[in-house]
Design a protein around this motif. Sequence first.
Motif, PDB file in Angstrom:
ATOM      1  N   GLY A  34     -37.053 -11.980  10.041  1.00 20.94           N
ATOM      2  CA  GLY A  34     -38.324 -12.542  10.472  1.00 20.94           C
ATOM      3  C   GLY A  34     -39.490 -12.178   9.567  1.00 20.94           C
ATOM      4  N   ASN A  35     -39.201 -11.500   8.442  1.00 19.76           N
ATOM      5  CA  ASN A  35     -40.265 -11.148   7.514  1.00 19.76           C
ATOM      6  C   ASN A  35     -40.656 -12.307   6.609  1.00 19.76           C
ATOM      7  OD1 ASN A  35     -41.113  -8.268   7.786  1.00 19.76           O
ATOM      8  ND2 ASN A  35     -38.897  -8.022   7.761  1.00 19.76           N
ATOM      9  N   ALA A  36     -39.869 -13.369   6.652  1.00 20.55           N
ATOM     10  CA  ALA A  36     -40.212 -14.576   5.903  1.00 20.55           C
ATOM     11  C   ALA A  36     -39.759 -15.773   6.722  1.00 20.55           C
ATOM     12  CB  ALA A  36     -39.534 -14.570   4.536  1.00 20.55           C
ATOM     13  N   ILE A  37     -40.493 -16.860   6.569  1.00 22.59           N
ATOM     14  CA  ILE A  37     -40.181 -18.074   7.314  1.00 22.59           C
ATOM     15  C   ILE A  37     -39.823 -19.150   6.288  1.00 22.59           C
ATOM     16  CG2 ILE A  37     -41.057 -19.754   8.990  1.00 22.59           C
ATOM     17  CD1 ILE A  37     -41.050 -16.889  10.082  1.00 22.59           C
ATOM     18  N   ALA A  38     -38.599 -19.659   6.374  1.00 27.79           N
ATOM     19  CA  ALA A  38     -38.143 -20.645   5.395  1.00 27.79           C
ATOM     20  C   ALA A  38     -38.171 -22.037   6.008  1.00 27.79           C
ATOM     21  CB  ALA A  38     -36.728 -20.304   4.928  1.00 27.79           C
ATOM     22  N   THR A  39     -38.655 -22.992   5.219  1.00 31.16           N
ATOM     23  CA  THR A  39     -38.569 -24.390   5.599  1.00 31.16           C
ATOM     24  C   THR A  39     -37.497 -25.017   4.723  1.00 31.16           C
ATOM     25  OG1 THR A  39     -40.923 -24.364   6.087  1.00 31.16           O
ATOM     26  CG2 THR A  39     -39.886 -26.524   5.896  1.00 31.16           C
ATOM     27  N   SER A  66     -31.833 -25.209  25.760  1.00 28.51           N
ATOM     28  CA  SER A  66     -32.767 -25.198  24.634  1.00 28.51           C
ATOM     29  C   SER A  66     -32.366 -26.250  23.609  1.00 28.51           C
ATOM     30  CB  SER A  66     -32.758 -23.832  23.940  1.00 28.51           C
ATOM     31  OG  SER A  66     -33.174 -22.840  24.814  1.00 28.51           O
ATOM     32  N   ALA A  67     -31.068 -26.482  23.508  1.00 26.39           N
ATOM     33  CA  ALA A  67     -30.560 -27.470  22.555  1.00 26.39           C
ATOM     34  C   ALA A  67     -31.096 -28.859  22.890  1.00 26.39           C
ATOM     35  CB  ALA A  67     -29.035 -27.459  22.559  1.00 26.39           C
ATOM     36  N   VAL A  68     -31.257 -29.143  24.186  1.00 21.77           N
ATOM     37  CA  VAL A  68     -31.778 -30.451  24.599  1.00 21.77           C
ATOM     38  C   VAL A  68     -33.255 -30.571  24.215  1.00 21.77           C
ATOM     39  CG1 VAL A  68     -32.226 -31.970  26.574  1.00 21.77           C
ATOM     40  CG2 VAL A  68     -30.116 -30.617  26.495  1.00 21.77           C
ATOM     41  N   THR A  69     -34.003 -29.495  24.435  1.00 21.00           N
ATOM     42  CA  THR A  69     -35.429 -29.491  24.081  1.00 21.00           C
ATOM     43  C   THR A  69     -35.612 -29.753  22.589  1.00 21.00           C
ATOM     44  OG1 THR A  69     -35.708 -27.806  25.773  1.00 21.00           O
ATOM     45  CG2 THR A  69     -37.548 -28.136  24.265  1.00 21.00           C
ATOM     46  N   ALA A  70     -34.791 -29.079  21.790  1.00 25.31           N
ATOM     47  CA  ALA A  70     -34.885 -29.265  20.344  1.00 25.31           C
ATOM     48  C   ALA A  70     -34.480 -30.689  19.973  1.00 25.31           C
ATOM     49  CB  ALA A  70     -34.002 -28.249  19.622  1.00 25.31           C
ATOM     50  N   ILE A 128     -32.915 -22.124  14.318  1.00 28.91           N
ATOM     51  CA  ILE A 128     -34.186 -22.743  13.928  1.00 28.91           C
ATOM     52  C   ILE A 128     -35.270 -22.440  14.964  1.00 28.91           C
ATOM     53  CG2 ILE A 128     -33.076 -24.607  12.621  1.00 28.91           C
ATOM     54  CD1 ILE A 128     -33.988 -26.464  15.006  1.00 28.91           C
ATOM     55  N   THR A 129     -36.519 -22.367  14.478  1.00 28.88           N
ATOM     56  CA  THR A 129     -37.644 -22.119  15.381  1.00 28.88           C
ATOM     57  C   THR A 129     -38.568 -23.321  15.457  1.00 28.88           C
ATOM     58  OG1 THR A 129     -38.771 -21.072  13.524  1.00 28.88           O
ATOM     59  CG2 THR A 129     -37.663 -19.612  15.080  1.00 28.88           C
ATOM     60  N   ALA A 130     -38.391 -24.294  14.562  1.00 30.65           N
ATOM     61  CA  ALA A 130     -39.213 -25.506  14.610  1.00 30.65           C
ATOM     62  C   ALA A 130     -38.517 -26.634  13.876  1.00 30.65           C
ATOM     63  CB  ALA A 130     -40.580 -25.246  13.992  1.00 30.65           C
ATOM     64  N   ILE A 131     -38.885 -27.858  14.262  1.00 32.36           N
ATOM     65  CA  ILE A 131     -38.348 -29.050  13.614  1.00 32.36           C
ATOM     66  C   ILE A 131     -39.520 -29.788  12.985  1.00 32.36           C
ATOM     67  CG2 ILE A 131     -37.248 -31.282  14.036  1.00 32.36           C
ATOM     68  CD1 ILE A 131     -35.681 -29.937  16.304  1.00 32.36           C
ATOM     69  N   GLU A 132     -39.480 -29.996  11.677  1.00 31.72           N
ATOM     70  CA  GLU A 132     -40.582 -30.703  11.013  1.00 31.72           C
ATOM     71  C   GLU A 132     -40.287 -32.182  10.871  1.00 31.72           C
ATOM     72  OE1 GLU A 132     -42.207 -29.011   7.518  1.00 31.72           O
ATOM     73  OE2 GLU A 132     -43.178 -27.452   8.718  1.00 31.72           O
ATOM     74  N   SER A 133     -39.025 -32.515  10.682  1.00 26.64           N
ATOM     75  CA  SER A 133     -38.619 -33.909  10.641  1.00 26.64           C
ATOM     76  C   SER A 133     -37.132 -33.926  10.906  1.00 26.64           C
ATOM     77  CB  SER A 133     -38.933 -34.519   9.272  1.00 26.64           C
ATOM     78  OG  SER A 133     -37.965 -34.103   8.341  1.00 26.64           O
ATOM     79  N   GLU A 134     -36.545 -35.114  10.868  1.00 29.68           N
ATOM     80  CA  GLU A 134     -35.125 -35.181  11.220  1.00 29.68           C
ATOM     81  C   GLU A 134     -34.228 -34.430  10.238  1.00 29.68           C
ATOM     82  OE1 GLU A 134     -33.428 -39.329   9.888  1.00 29.68           O
ATOM     83  OE2 GLU A 134     -35.332 -39.569  10.942  1.00 29.68           O
ATOM     84  N   ASN A 135     -34.738 -34.116   9.040  1.00 32.62           N
ATOM     85  CA  ASN A 135     -33.910 -33.323   8.125  1.00 32.62           C
ATOM     86  C   ASN A 135     -34.591 -32.049   7.634  1.00 32.62           C
ATOM     87  OD1 ASN A 135     -35.733 -34.546   6.461  1.00 32.62           O
ATOM     88  ND2 ASN A 135     -34.255 -35.955   5.546  1.00 32.62           N
ATOM     89  N   THR A 136     -35.739 -31.719   8.181  1.00 33.38           N
ATOM     90  CA  THR A 136     -36.445 -30.519   7.730  1.00 33.38           C
ATOM     91  C   THR A 136     -36.677 -29.567   8.899  1.00 33.38           C
ATOM     92  OG1 THR A 136     -37.539 -31.916   6.116  1.00 33.38           O
ATOM     93  CG2 THR A 136     -38.399 -29.697   6.361  1.00 33.38           C
ATOM     94  N   PHE A 137     -36.242 -28.333   8.688  1.00 33.55           N
ATOM     95  CA  PHE A 137     -36.235 -27.367   9.782  1.00 33.55           C
ATOM     96  C   PHE A 137     -36.823 -26.039   9.324  1.00 33.55           C
ATOM     97  CE2 PHE A 137     -32.753 -30.337   9.936  1.00 33.55           C
ATOM     98  CZ  PHE A 137     -32.897 -30.906  11.189  1.00 33.55           C
ATOM     99  N   VAL A 138     -37.342 -25.293  10.288  1.00 28.68           N
ATOM    100  CA  VAL A 138     -37.960 -24.011   9.988  1.00 28.68           C
ATOM    101  C   VAL A 138     -37.114 -22.913  10.616  1.00 28.68           C
ATOM    102  CG1 VAL A 138     -40.037 -22.601  10.289  1.00 28.68           C
ATOM    103  CG2 VAL A 138     -40.244 -25.080   9.961  1.00 28.68           C
ATOM    104  N   THR A 191     -28.177 -24.529  15.070  1.00 33.42           N
ATOM    105  CA  THR A 191     -28.322 -23.681  16.252  1.00 33.42           C
ATOM    106  C   THR A 191     -29.809 -23.409  16.446  1.00 33.42           C
ATOM    107  OG1 THR A 191     -27.981 -21.603  15.055  1.00 33.42           O
ATOM    108  CG2 THR A 191     -26.035 -22.607  16.035  1.00 33.42           C
ATOM    109  N   VAL A 192     -30.185 -23.259  17.719  1.00 32.87           N
ATOM    110  CA  VAL A 192     -31.577 -23.292  18.129  1.00 32.87           C
ATOM    111  C   VAL A 192     -31.968 -21.956  18.746  1.00 32.87           C
ATOM    112  CG1 VAL A 192     -33.084 -24.368  19.844  1.00 32.87           C
ATOM    113  CG2 VAL A 192     -31.482 -25.775  18.548  1.00 32.87           C
ATOM    114  N   ARG A 193     -33.071 -21.387  18.295  1.00 36.30           N
ATOM    115  CA  ARG A 193     -33.530 -20.129  18.885  1.00 36.30           C
ATOM    116  C   ARG A 193     -34.165 -20.403  20.248  1.00 36.30           C
ATOM    117  NH1 ARG A 193     -36.604 -15.198  15.888  1.00 36.30           N
ATOM    118  NH2 ARG A 193     -34.586 -15.166  14.875  1.00 36.30           N
ATOM    119  N   GLY A 194     -33.602 -19.776  21.270  1.00 35.40           N
ATOM    120  CA  GLY A 194     -34.023 -20.054  22.642  1.00 35.40           C
ATOM    121  C   GLY A 194     -35.483 -19.736  22.913  1.00 35.40           C
ATOM    122  N   THR A 195     -36.021 -18.699  22.241  1.00 32.00           N
ATOM    123  CA  THR A 195     -37.403 -18.332  22.516  1.00 32.00           C
ATOM    124  C   THR A 195     -38.383 -19.320  21.890  1.00 32.00           C
ATOM    125  OG1 THR A 195     -37.412 -16.889  20.592  1.00 32.00           O
ATOM    126  CG2 THR A 195     -36.893 -15.872  22.702  1.00 32.00           C
ATOM    127  N   ALA A 196     -37.909 -20.165  20.982  1.00 28.64           N
ATOM    128  CA  ALA A 196     -38.788 -21.138  20.333  1.00 28.64           C
ATOM    129  C   ALA A 196     -38.721 -22.500  21.015  1.00 28.64           C
ATOM    130  CB  ALA A 196     -38.428 -21.267  18.856  1.00 28.64           C
TER     131      ALA A 196
END
Lengths: 321, 349
Positions: B166-171, B54-58, B150-160, B182-187
Motif C-alpha cells: 500500500g506504499n504505492a498505488i499502481a494504475t 463486493s464483486a457485484v458492486t465492482a 483492485i481498489t478502483a475501476i477507471e475504465s473497462e480495461n484500467t484498474f487501480v 479480484t476485488v478488495r472488499g473494503t474498497a
Amino acid sequence: MGVPSALDVPIPTYPVPRSPTPSPRPVIETESLSPPTDVITTRAQAIESTHPFIPPFFPQIYHKTMSALRILVPVKRVIDYAVKPRVNKAQTGVETAGVKHSMNPFDELSVEESVRIREGKKTPVEDICVISAGPTKAQDILRTAMAMGADRAIHVETKEGEDLEPLGVAKLLKAAAEQNKSNLVILGKQSIDDDAGQTGQMLAGLLGWAQATQASKVEFTGGDSVQVTREVDGGVETLKAKLPMVITTDLRLNEPRYASLPNIMKAKKKPLEKKTLADFGITGEKRLKTIKVTEPPPRQGGGKVEDVDGLVSKLKELGAL
Amino acid sequence: MLSAGARAFSALTRPRFTTASTTTLRSPAALRRLLSALAVLEQRDGKLNQGSLSAVTAAAKLGGPIHAFIAGSNVKAVAEEAAKVEGVEKIIAVENGAYDKGLPENYAPLLVENIKKGGYTHILASATAFGKNLMPRVSALLDSQQISDITAIESENTFVRPIYAGNAIATVESTDAIKIITVRGTAFAPAAVGSGSATVEDGVDPKAESTTEWVSEDLAKSDRPDLSTAEKVVSGGRGLKSKEEFDKIMLPLADSLGAAVGASRAAVDSGYADNSLQVGQTGKVVAPQLYLAVGISGAIQHLAGMKDSKVIAAINKDPEAPIFQVADVGLVGDLFEKVPELTKKLKSA
C-alpha cells in the motif's frame, strides 16, 4: 480465447540433461530417475498432455515410480520488507536504485520448509533446486537459499526493467519443473512488492497439479500423499493431495533459519546454472501496462491527548463513538 | 448509514471517476454492449457469503450486464437469494456437492467452461481466501494475467491497485481479452440484497475430478462482528505481552465497543492471537469507522491493512511509535493501565 498459449511452452524431451556440475549431495539413484519409457512421440500427444484440462502425462508416470522428492523452490529478490518504498519522480514505479534488497520473506519460508522436509527424513529428498528470474543481483539470494540448505540454483537472467508478470513466471516455472523433473514446487503465497498472490496457483493450473495455498503445515502421510493445513478466512482447513503438487507458504509454516558462516562459504561452491528466458521458451511480453504509480494520499496524524477522558471525548468529536 | 466499505470506496474513487468519465467509461453504446461481467459468488452451507457481493458492486462500475455464478449442493436456495441482489441480471447456478469446498482443481475448470459459454469479458471475485485461491488458476487456464485486489475501476480495461504494502498505488491497463479481477472488499461495499429479480439458469458442469481432497476445517467461532466488515476494530500487538493478557485486556474492550478483534503480525507470531485475526499486508485489510491500535508500533506491513480506516486511535507507551504519525488521536501510556480504564468508561457511558 487464450487457452492454446499453454502450448507455447516447448515440449519437454527426455532425458533432460542435468546440470554440468554435479550436485554436492549424493544422488539417490531410483527408478524415478530413469527416463520414462512411454515418451511422447507425436505432437498430438504432446498437445493433449499439456492441455490445461487434461492432467499432463507427468503425474501418471510419477505415480508409478515415485520414491524421492525433487523440490523446486522459486525465490524472488525484492526490496527489503523493512524499507519504506518511494515512488520515483516520473511516476513509473518505485525507486529501486541504492535500496536494500533481500529474499521475499515468504520465499525464505519455502526454502526452510524444503530443507526441513529433508531433515525430517520421512520422505527422501533427492534434490532441492532454487530458481530465480531477475537481474544479476538475483544470484545473491540464490546463494542465500543454498546457504540455507538448497542443493543447487538456476538463475534466469533478465534485463533491467524486463521483470516478468506472474503469468510469465508461472510459464517459466512450468518449463523448469518439467526440465528438472520436479514433483513438488513450494512457493511463497505472495511477493511483497507486487502483492499479486498468483504465481503458485497459476503454475498449478498450467501443470494440472494439485494446489495447496497459504500452507501453515505440511505433512507427508506415506506414499505420495501430502496433507496440508492452510490458512483460510476465519481459521484453517486441511487438504489431502497426491504428488506432484504445488504448495504456497504462509507465515505460520515455520521460522526460517539464518545461514551460518560455514554454510555461506559452502554455498559458494554449490552449482549455479545460468539460463535465459529463451531456454524456457518464454518471452518478456507483458499483458498489463503500468499507466502510472503514485504515492497513496498521505494521512495526517491528529495529535495526542493527555488521558483516557481526552481520548473518549476526541473520539466522540470525530464521530467514531 | 453507509457501511465502512462504501465510505472507503467513495473516498477513494470519486476524484478518479470524474476524470475517467471523459474517457473510456463514456464509450459508445455499441462498444459497451460487448462488455459483460461475471461475478463469482461464494456460498457456505447453503448460505450466500455477503462478502463475495463486493464483486457485484465492482462489476456494476463497468457498466455492462452482470451475471453471477454460484455452485455447490442445494444451490437453489442460494441462487434465489443471489437473484435478489441489486443489479444482477442472471444467476448461473451449478448444483453439485463437489464444489462445496471451493477446491480450485475442479472449480477452476467449472468456471472456465461457464466463462466460455457465456462469453464474458470481465470475471470478478472478492479477494477472500476463496477468491485468492481460485482465480489465478482460472486466469492461467484462460491465459490471462490476473489483476489482484483492485481498489478502483477507471475504465473497462484500467484498474487501480495498491502495491508494496500500500506504499504505492499502481494504475494498470489490461490488454487481455478476458479480464480476471479480484476485488478488495473494503474498497467496494457488498451489493445490497434487495429488490433484484435475476433469472436463475443452470450452468454447464464439466465434472472435472479434484486432485485434492478436503479433509477438515477448524474455524474460530466468535459472537463478535466479522473482522473484515466490522464498523469498529480493536487491535492488539506485541505490547500485550502474552495470550492471557491479550484476552484479558482486548476482549472486554472489544465487547464494550461492539468491535471486532484484530492483531498485528507480532502478536500472531508470538501466539497471543489466532492467525485469522492478523491485520496487514499479508493478513486482512480492514477499513472500519474506528480502528483502535493497542500496543502496536505501526510497521508498514501493519499500516497496509488498516490505514484506510476512517478514524485511527492508538494507545502506546512509546511516544515515537510510527503509529502516532497516522493516528487521528493518540494516547501515550501503559496499555495495562489505560485500556481497562477506557473499557470501564465506555461501559458506564
